[in-house]
Enzyme design. Structure first.
Site, PDB file in Angstrom:
ATOM      1  N   GLY A   1     -37.643 -19.260  47.480  1.00 41.45           N
ATOM      2  CA  GLY A   1     -37.860 -20.709  47.409  1.00 41.45           C
ATOM      3  C   GLY A   1     -37.297 -21.491  48.566  1.00 41.45           C
TER       4      GLY A   1
ATOM      5  NE  ARG B   1     -31.123 -35.445  46.752  1.00 43.62           N
ATOM      6  CZ  ARG B   1     -30.646 -34.673  47.742  1.00 43.62           C
ATOM      7  NH1 ARG B   1     -30.144 -35.233  48.829  1.00 43.62           N
ATOM      8  NH2 ARG B   1     -30.663 -33.371  47.626  1.00 43.62           N
TER       9      ARG B   1
ATOM     10  CG  ASN C   1     -41.231 -19.676  49.610  1.00 42.50           C
ATOM     11  OD1 ASN C   1     -40.329 -20.228  48.991  1.00 42.50           O
ATOM     12  ND2 ASN C   1     -41.905 -20.289  50.581  1.00 42.50           N
ATOM     13  CG  LEU C   2     -46.084 -22.391  46.095  1.00 43.54           C
ATOM     14  CD1 LEU C   2     -46.285 -21.811  44.694  1.00 43.54           C
ATOM     15  CD2 LEU C   2     -45.990 -23.915  46.008  1.00 43.54           C
ATOM     16  CD  GLU C   3     -46.478 -23.370  51.478  1.00 49.02           C
ATOM     17  OE1 GLU C   3     -47.603 -23.588  51.012  1.00 49.02           O
ATOM     18  OE2 GLU C   3     -45.765 -24.243  51.969  1.00 49.02           O
TER      19      GLU C   3
ATOM     20  CG  HIS D   1     -26.690 -26.391  52.526  1.00 44.69           C
ATOM     21  ND1 HIS D   1     -28.055 -26.287  52.598  1.00 44.69           N
ATOM     22  CD2 HIS D   1     -26.216 -25.722  53.616  1.00 44.69           C
ATOM     23  CE1 HIS D   1     -28.387 -25.599  53.677  1.00 44.69           C
ATOM     24  NE2 HIS D   1     -27.286 -25.238  54.303  1.00 44.69           N
TER      25      HIS D   1
ATOM     26  CB  CYS E   1     -10.489 -38.016  48.991  1.00 40.48           C
ATOM     27  SG  CYS E   1      -9.466 -39.240  49.809  1.00 40.48           S
TER      28      CYS E   1
ATOM     29  CG  ASP F   1     -30.195 -27.575  41.714  1.00 39.61           C
ATOM     30  OD1 ASP F   1     -31.274 -27.547  42.360  1.00 39.61           O
ATOM     31  OD2 ASP F   1     -29.643 -26.549  41.271  1.00 39.61           O
TER      32      ASP F   1
END
Ligand code: BV8
Length: 241
Positions: free
Chosen positions: A180, A61, A207-209, A113, A121, A98
């Site tokens: 989102g 990733r 949001n998209l939905e 997060h 470490c 990201d």
């Protein structure tokens, strides 16, 4: 009640805001959690069981995020413009690991997060900027110990970062804007109720939905983030909430 044209704003974003930049979400049909088992790759237990597999999962990733094709989109840019032009405080809390909010110009930002481009470490707890692969052979640049490095990312069952600062901002906001995110993961999914009960904030979902918590929001708009977020930021700057 906060002034609707200058009051404090708290924004929560999730994977959906980065989708149009080419980064997979987690729970959509083509999402990440449909390709791997969360317990194996995003829990401390999974890391203890098979650290090499978890390193491979994050190395892949991390390499993906370093691609030239991965750039902030119009939604990231609109939130940076809001922070720059809004008269009150704008705090952006992202669940994403990201770096597209920073790349898009946002500054007052919390990665609750963690961050893909940081490594920690487990021996000396030093946190380092990190863009290469990690493995059990990786030495900590601070204490030189081998084998103790992990992604500086919050796994399931671990405490998210900066929770006190987030709850303090939620208790003093006039607007809570969620963008989102599917509203599946706590404590982030509970922020909308926190904003309502501790600050009587106006709440908006973009949001998209509809998300799991859609009915909790006073105002909603659905569509791709690159369309609905710039539109909402224009409205906010012109007339408030
Ligand atoms: C905690 C980092 C205590 C890793 C992530 C049993 C044991 C222990 C804990 C629990 C348990 N049961 C429940 C819990 C709590 C648990 C939890 O909520 N589990 C869920 C699954 C039920 N939470 C935790 O463990 C958290 N820690 O509880 O500590 C505590 C409690 C209170 C206060 C303090 C501490 C830690 C959770 C963090 C886990 N780490 N990420 C990594 O990235 O590898 S979470 C993971 O899901 C992602 O990182 C992401 O951040 C997060 C949320 O996902 P979303 O961002 O919402 O993404 P998703 O795919 O779900 O949705 C995308 C949305 O975008 C969709 O709605 C889609 O419609 C929309 N979309 C798609 N395209 C677009 C779009 N929108 C706009 N435009 C588009 N183009």
């Amino acid at each position: 009640m906060q002034d609707r044209r200058s009051g404090n704003i708290v924004i929560l974003t999730g994977a959906g805001i980065s989708k149009e930049s080419g980064i997979d979400t987690f729970r959509d049909a083509d999402g990440l959690w449909n390709k791997v088992n969360i317990e194996d790759v995003a829990t401390p237990e999974g890391f203890a069981r098979n650290p090499a597999m978890v390193h491979d999962f994050y190395n892949e990733r991390r390499r993906g995020l370093l691609g030239d094709n991965i750039r902030p989109n119009a939604a990231h840019a609109a939130l940076a413009r809001l922070e720059a032009e809004w008269p009150g405080e704008v705090l952006l809390v992202t669940q994403n690991i990201d770096n597209l909010h920073e790349a898009g110009g946002s500054k007052n930002l919390i990665h609750m997060h963690g961050e893909m481009f940081k490594a920690r470490c487990e021996d000396c707890h030093a946190v380092h900027d990190w863009r290469e692969d990690l493995s059990l052979q990786t030495h900590c640049p601070a204490c030189e110990a081998p084998g103790g490095m992990r992604p500086h990312v919050v796994w399931f069952g671990e405490m998210p970062f900066d929770m006190d600062r987030i709850y303090a901002a939620l208790s003093q906001c006039g607007l809570f804007l969620s963008i989102g995110t599917s509203g599946n993961v706590y404590p982030a999914a509970g922020f909308v109720q926190e904003a309502i009960f501790s600050a009587r904030a106006h709440t908006v979902e973009l949001n998209l939905e509809p998300s799991e918590g859609a009915t909790l929001f006073a105002e909603t708009d659905y569509g791709p983030a690159t369309e609905i977020v710039p539109r909402y930021v224009d409205k906010l700057l012109a007339e408030g909430w």
